[in-house]
Design a protein around this motif. Structure first.
Motif, PDB file in Angstrom:
ATOM      1  N   VAL A  36       4.516  -6.793   1.068  1.00 14.34           N
ATOM      2  CA  VAL A  36       4.280  -5.697   0.129  1.00 14.34           C
ATOM      3  C   VAL A  36       3.256  -4.766   0.765  1.00 14.34           C
ATOM      4  O   VAL A  36       2.172  -5.201   1.176  1.00 14.34           O
ATOM      5  N   PHE A  37       3.607  -3.489   0.825  1.00 15.64           N
ATOM      6  CA  PHE A  37       2.795  -2.497   1.518  1.00 15.64           C
ATOM      7  C   PHE A  37       1.998  -1.665   0.520  1.00 15.64           C
ATOM      8  O   PHE A  37       2.521  -1.242  -0.521  1.00 15.64           O
ATOM      9  N   VAL A  38       0.735  -1.421   0.869  1.00 10.23           N
ATOM     10  CA  VAL A  38      -0.128  -0.558   0.079  1.00 10.23           C
ATOM     11  C   VAL A  38      -0.814   0.428   1.025  1.00 10.23           C
ATOM     12  O   VAL A  38      -1.408   0.023   2.029  1.00 10.23           O
ATOM     13  N   ARG A  39      -0.737   1.697   0.691  1.00 11.10           N
ATOM     14  CA  ARG A  39      -1.498   2.713   1.418  1.00 11.10           C
ATOM     15  C   ARG A  39      -2.801   2.925   0.652  1.00 11.10           C
ATOM     16  O   ARG A  39      -2.793   3.287  -0.527  1.00 11.10           O
ATOM     17  N   HIS A  40      -3.923   2.663   1.305  1.00 11.37           N
ATOM     18  CA  HIS A  40      -5.241   2.604   0.677  1.00 11.37           C
ATOM     19  C   HIS A  40      -6.046   3.841   1.084  1.00 11.37           C
ATOM     20  O   HIS A  40      -6.332   4.037   2.268  1.00 11.37           O
ATOM     21  N   LEU A  41      -6.409   4.674   0.125  1.00 15.45           N
ATOM     22  CA  LEU A  41      -7.122   5.920   0.378  1.00 15.45           C
ATOM     23  C   LEU A  41      -8.568   5.812  -0.117  1.00 15.45           C
ATOM     24  O   LEU A  41      -8.806   5.464  -1.279  1.00 15.45           O
ATOM     25  N   VAL A  42      -9.506   6.137   0.760  1.00 20.21           N
ATOM     26  CA  VAL A  42     -10.927   6.109   0.430  1.00 20.21           C
ATOM     27  C   VAL A  42     -11.501   7.505   0.670  1.00 20.21           C
ATOM     28  O   VAL A  42     -11.225   8.116   1.711  1.00 20.21           O
ATOM     29  N   PRO A  43     -12.284   8.030  -0.269  1.00 15.41           N
ATOM     30  CA  PRO A  43     -12.905   9.337  -0.034  1.00 15.41           C
ATOM     31  C   PRO A  43     -13.637   9.353   1.305  1.00 15.41           C
ATOM     32  O   PRO A  43     -14.370   8.410   1.634  1.00 15.41           O
ATOM     33  N   GLY A  74      -9.857  14.911   3.407  1.00 19.67           N
ATOM     34  CA  GLY A  74     -10.508  14.357   2.232  1.00 19.67           C
ATOM     35  C   GLY A  74     -10.504  12.849   2.130  1.00 19.67           C
ATOM     36  O   GLY A  74     -11.162  12.299   1.247  1.00 19.67           O
ATOM     37  N   ALA A  75      -9.789  12.144   3.019  1.00 11.66           N
ATOM     38  CA  ALA A  75      -9.686  10.688   2.845  1.00 11.66           C
ATOM     39  C   ALA A  75      -9.452   9.968   4.159  1.00 11.66           C
ATOM     40  O   ALA A  75      -8.853  10.511   5.099  1.00 11.66           O
ATOM     41  N   LYS A  76      -9.950   8.742   4.217  1.00 13.13           N
ATOM     42  CA  LYS A  76      -9.536   7.818   5.257  1.00 13.13           C
ATOM     43  C   LYS A  76      -8.481   6.906   4.659  1.00 13.13           C
ATOM     44  O   LYS A  76      -8.626   6.428   3.522  1.00 13.13           O
ATOM     45  N   VAL A  77      -7.411   6.678   5.405  1.00  9.15           N
ATOM     46  CA  VAL A  77      -6.246   5.958   4.893  1.00  9.15           C
ATOM     47  C   VAL A  77      -6.064   4.668   5.685  1.00  9.15           C
ATOM     48  O   VAL A  77      -6.056   4.681   6.922  1.00  9.15           O
ATOM     49  N   PHE A  78      -5.910   3.564   4.964  1.00  7.04           N
ATOM     50  CA  PHE A  78      -5.663   2.257   5.574  1.00  7.04           C
ATOM     51  C   PHE A  78      -4.273   1.790   5.173  1.00  7.04           C
ATOM     52  O   PHE A  78      -3.904   1.839   3.991  1.00  7.04           O
ATOM     53  N   ASP A  79      -3.498   1.328   6.155  1.00  5.98           N
ATOM     54  CA  ASP A  79      -2.176   0.766   5.885  1.00  5.98           C
ATOM     55  C   ASP A  79      -2.302  -0.746   5.762  1.00  5.98           C
ATOM     56  O   ASP A  79      -2.595  -1.434   6.747  1.00  5.98           O
ATOM     57  N   GLY A 120      10.432   1.347   0.393  1.00  5.02           N
ATOM     58  CA  GLY A 120       9.545   1.889   1.423  1.00  5.02           C
ATOM     59  C   GLY A 120       9.233   0.911   2.530  1.00  5.02           C
ATOM     60  O   GLY A 120      10.127   0.313   3.135  1.00  5.02           O
ATOM     61  N   LEU A 121       7.929   0.707   2.784  1.00  8.54           N
ATOM     62  CA  LEU A 121       7.482  -0.183   3.849  1.00  8.54           C
ATOM     63  C   LEU A 121       7.289  -1.624   3.380  1.00  8.54           C
ATOM     64  O   LEU A 121       6.924  -2.478   4.186  1.00  8.54           O
ATOM     65  N   SER A 122       7.489  -1.866   2.099  1.00  5.93           N
ATOM     66  CA  SER A 122       7.560  -3.257   1.636  1.00  5.93           C
ATOM     67  C   SER A 122       8.917  -3.824   2.044  1.00  5.93           C
ATOM     68  O   SER A 122       9.833  -3.079   2.395  1.00  5.93           O
ATOM     69  N   THR A 123       9.045  -5.164   2.024  1.00  7.50           N
ATOM     70  CA  THR A 123      10.322  -5.778   2.387  1.00  7.50           C
ATOM     71  C   THR A 123      11.451  -5.067   1.643  1.00  7.50           C
ATOM     72  O   THR A 123      11.508  -5.101   0.415  1.00  7.50           O
TER      73      THR A 123
END
Length: 469
Positions: free
Chosen positions: A47-54, A22-27, A108-111
């Protein structure tokens, strides 16, 4: 200060990506200032963000509005989703959003913040100074930095605004965001996290301990045989030094902290199962097995997420006030001391031993192996005088009446973590905020029934439904 942001962030070819159902995920990683108040400092953190796009709207990545999720805590990362075809992410996609899952600074994956990561600082005072930048005000400024980076190519102010979803402590962060950058927000939904507008935690815990006591009574009513069993386990731990697999100590007080489970759906059953494991061990081998000790260790998160302890009470502090180990002080007050007595030599013969909840105590700095190196730091932070997190005049005058901002939240009637009365007062101070109060869920309603919870809040914020208390 010139911020170092990702160039052409949304279409940077070096950004790692993958696909889930359902999504493409960008790290995505962002360099953010450690201290936003010091414009001369060049010190940054990741600072880490997991970015989800339909998956069927990746071509629209530059125009789809963003919904940013703020996790509960403090001090917890966001779990990586395995699918976008269910839960609140599905609802967000159906509403036309792309989704940002933020690992708040220090998690998490942030510092990261851990006993090991803080070893780079030569003194405890240096560690304290560093950790003062990991509260909601700094987290929100990270969000604003990320929003500016991701929407910098959008032509209109309206298209640059962001929407927010916050669970528990994430709702505290949203309220700070509304105070600092209201013009950046289009919609905001809070689940179990409308914060108390207090200056220190004392009144919070005076409201909390009676709710914890109520949960204990319900637990022992459901499992009356556990009154004797818990006393037996408590006595065993009092008379024996029990070491956990990671080197921590399972003291009587640490065992009683398992009452934190009362706050979530299924918590009574999980605690009863744990008590059963312990009694089975004592009956058969007269000590606690590795399996049982590892089970208990995994139910407690303060080793893996140290911010959850050392900055926990600080989330309630502002107006130059400090926490001073509030939960410990309040528990010793006359109206609570007898109900939460834990010393074996002071317990009455048939007295039930009551569990505590989401409460932080100085003894933890001895019992939890990852907290021991931070004991002095934690004591210093307990005395630190914190600056403001909320600006009530701004909350009173949010521009929501003309439809530019949609604000809604759910509070749970018997929430053991966030006091409903405090939440109702805060909700009354946020102009245009629509509050839904229910006893259908415990504190984790967003996790157990996320589609229904978020769908209802969206309708409530739009005015499609009217909630009448």
């Amino acid at each position: 200060m010139q911020l170092k942001l990702e160039p052409h962030c949304l279409d940077d070819p070096t950004t790692e990506s993958f696909v889930i159902p359902g999504a493409k995920v960008f790290d995505r990683y962002f360099d953010c200032p450690l201290d936003y108040s010091n414009t001369n400092s060049l010190e940054t953190i990741k600072v880490f963000v997991r970015h989800l796009v339909p998956i069927n709207k990746v071509k629209d990545i530059k125009t789809l509005p963003f919904l940013l999720y703020l996790q509960g805590g403090p001090g917890f990362e966001v779990a990586s989703p395995s699918t976008a075809l269910s839960g609140w992410i599905k609802v967000a996609f159906e509403q036309g959003f792309q989704v940002l899952l933020l690992d708040q600074r220090g998690t998490g994956l942030s510092t990261p913040v851990s006993a090991t990561s803080l070893e780079k600082f030569p003194t405890d005072d240096d560690k304290v100074n560093y950790l003062t930048h990991f509260r909601a005000d700094s987290i929100v400024r990270d969000c604003e930095t990320i929003r500016l980076a991701l929407t910098k190519d959008r032509v209109s102010t309206e298209s640059q605004r962001i929407s927010l979803l916050g669970q528990s402590f994430g709702g505290f962060c949203i309220t700070t965001y509304l105070s600092l950058f209201p013009q950046s927000i289009h919609k905001a939904y809070i689940t179990g996290g409308v914060p108390p507008l207090v200056d220190n935690p004392d009144t919070v815990y005076r409201s909390l301990y009676p709710r914890i006591l109520k949960k204990n009574k319900l637990y022992y009513k459901k499992f009356p045989q556990d009154v004797v069993k818990v006393r037996r386990i408590h006595e065993f731990l009092w008379q024996n030094n029990v070491t956990l697999p990671n080197g921590g100590k399972l003291s009587p007080r640490r065992f009683l902290q398992l009452g934190i489970l009362f706050g979530g759906s299924g918590g009574y059953d999980t605690l009863h199962e744990t008590v059963t494991f312990c009694i089975n061990d004592l009956d058969n081998i007269n000590k606690l097995s590795y399996r049982t000790l590892n089970h208990i260790q995994q139910l407690q998160s303060w080793d893996t997420n140290v911010i959850y302890c050392i900055l926990h009470e600080a989330i309630y502090c502002q107006n130059q006030q400090s926490s001073r180990w509030s939960a410990e002080r309040v528990m010793k007050e006359e109206q609570f001391a007898s109900d939460f007595e834990w010393r074996l030599d002071r317990l009455q013969p048939d007295q039930a031993v009551n569990f505590t909840g989401e409460t932080i105590y100085p003894f933890m700095l001895d019992d939890f192996s990852e907290l021991r190196p931070l004991a002095t730091v934690a004591h210093k932070l307990a005395e630190y005088k914190w600056k403001d997190l909320y600006h009530i005049p701004t909350l009173n005058t949010l521009d929501s009446d003309d439809g530019k901002m949609e604000l809604a939240g759910v509070s749970y009637f018997d929430d053991m973590y966030v006091d409903r009365d405090h939440s109702e007062y805060t909700a009354s101070q946020i102009n245009g905020f629509q509050q839904y109060i229910t006893n259908q869920y415990a504190h984790n309603g967003l996790h157990v029934d996320s589609e229904n919870v978020l769908n209802y809040l969206i309708k409530l914020g739009r005015g499609d439904v009217a909630y009448d208390r």
